[in-house]
Design a protein around this motif. Structure first.
Motif, PDB file in Angstrom:
ATOM      1  N   LYS A 116       7.207  -5.098  11.972  1.00 16.10           N
ATOM      2  CA  LYS A 116       6.450  -5.041  10.734  1.00 16.10           C
ATOM      3  C   LYS A 116       5.116  -4.355  10.988  1.00 16.10           C
ATOM      4  O   LYS A 116       4.484  -4.569  12.018  1.00 16.10           O
ATOM      5  CB  LYS A 116       6.223  -6.436  10.183  1.00 16.10           C
ATOM      6  N   THR A 151       1.367  -2.888   8.905  1.00 13.21           N
ATOM      7  CA  THR A 151       0.534  -2.998   7.711  1.00 13.21           C
ATOM      8  C   THR A 151      -0.540  -1.931   7.743  1.00 13.21           C
ATOM      9  O   THR A 151      -1.144  -1.683   8.776  1.00 13.21           O
ATOM     10  CB  THR A 151      -0.138  -4.386   7.654  1.00 13.21           C
ATOM     11  N   THR A 160      -4.084  -0.971   5.693  1.00  4.18           N
ATOM     12  CA  THR A 160      -5.045  -1.574   4.768  1.00  4.18           C
ATOM     13  C   THR A 160      -6.239  -0.664   4.553  1.00  4.18           C
ATOM     14  O   THR A 160      -6.587   0.153   5.395  1.00  4.18           O
ATOM     15  CB  THR A 160      -5.562  -2.931   5.305  1.00  4.18           C
ATOM     16  N   THR A 185       2.753  -2.259   3.259  1.00  2.00           N
ATOM     17  CA  THR A 185       3.498  -2.855   4.362  1.00  2.00           C
ATOM     18  C   THR A 185       4.834  -2.147   4.500  1.00  2.00           C
ATOM     19  O   THR A 185       5.372  -1.589   3.547  1.00  2.00           O
ATOM     20  CB  THR A 185       3.739  -4.367   4.163  1.00  2.00           C
TER      21      THR A 185
END
Length: 124
Positions: free
Chosen positions: A6, A8, A10, A17
């Motif tokens: 995973k 992410t 930002t 994501t």
């Protein structure tokens, strides 16, 4: 490569994501095998990056700065380990040795980055 990890992205205006897939650390961090061009993952660190029109993929990708003897490390579309030689694949959905909806996720990530400064943090 076994499972997608995973990831992410930002910034103040939001979050994206998805999942990434990259070649394994073939040397388990020992000796000269780690970070070997065309076969191994890149070294965990912080990388400056920018948008780049990839001649191989004929689309915009994210290009990481040259570091640790590695050049032309892209975050680019692809679903399987055979689709990369040391770069990072990005996707919407994970699988065993696979990421799915790669082109869609890359387009979303590039739109998200816009003209902002891009910093990629690679962790072990």
């Amino acid at each position: 490569m076994k499972f997608a990890h995973k990831a992410t992205s930002t910034k103040k205006s939001g979050i994206v994501t998805g999942y990434i897939l990259e070649p394994p650390d073939i040397g388990n961090g020992v000796g000269n095998a780690r970070n070997k061009p065309d076969v191994s993952c890149i070294k965990a660190d912080t990388y400056q990056a920018g948008l780049y029109e990839s001649p191989g993929f004929h689309t915009m990708v994210i290009l990481l700065q040259n570091k640790y003897g590695r050049e032309w490390i892209e975050i680019h579309p692809g679903n399987y380990p055979r689709n990369t030689k040391g770069c990072i694949l990005v996707g919407e959905l994970p699988g065993r040795n696979t990421v799915w909806k790669s082109r869609d996720k890359l387009a979303e990530l590039i739109e998200f980055c816009g003209n902002d400064e891009i910093i990629v943090i690679v962790k072990d």
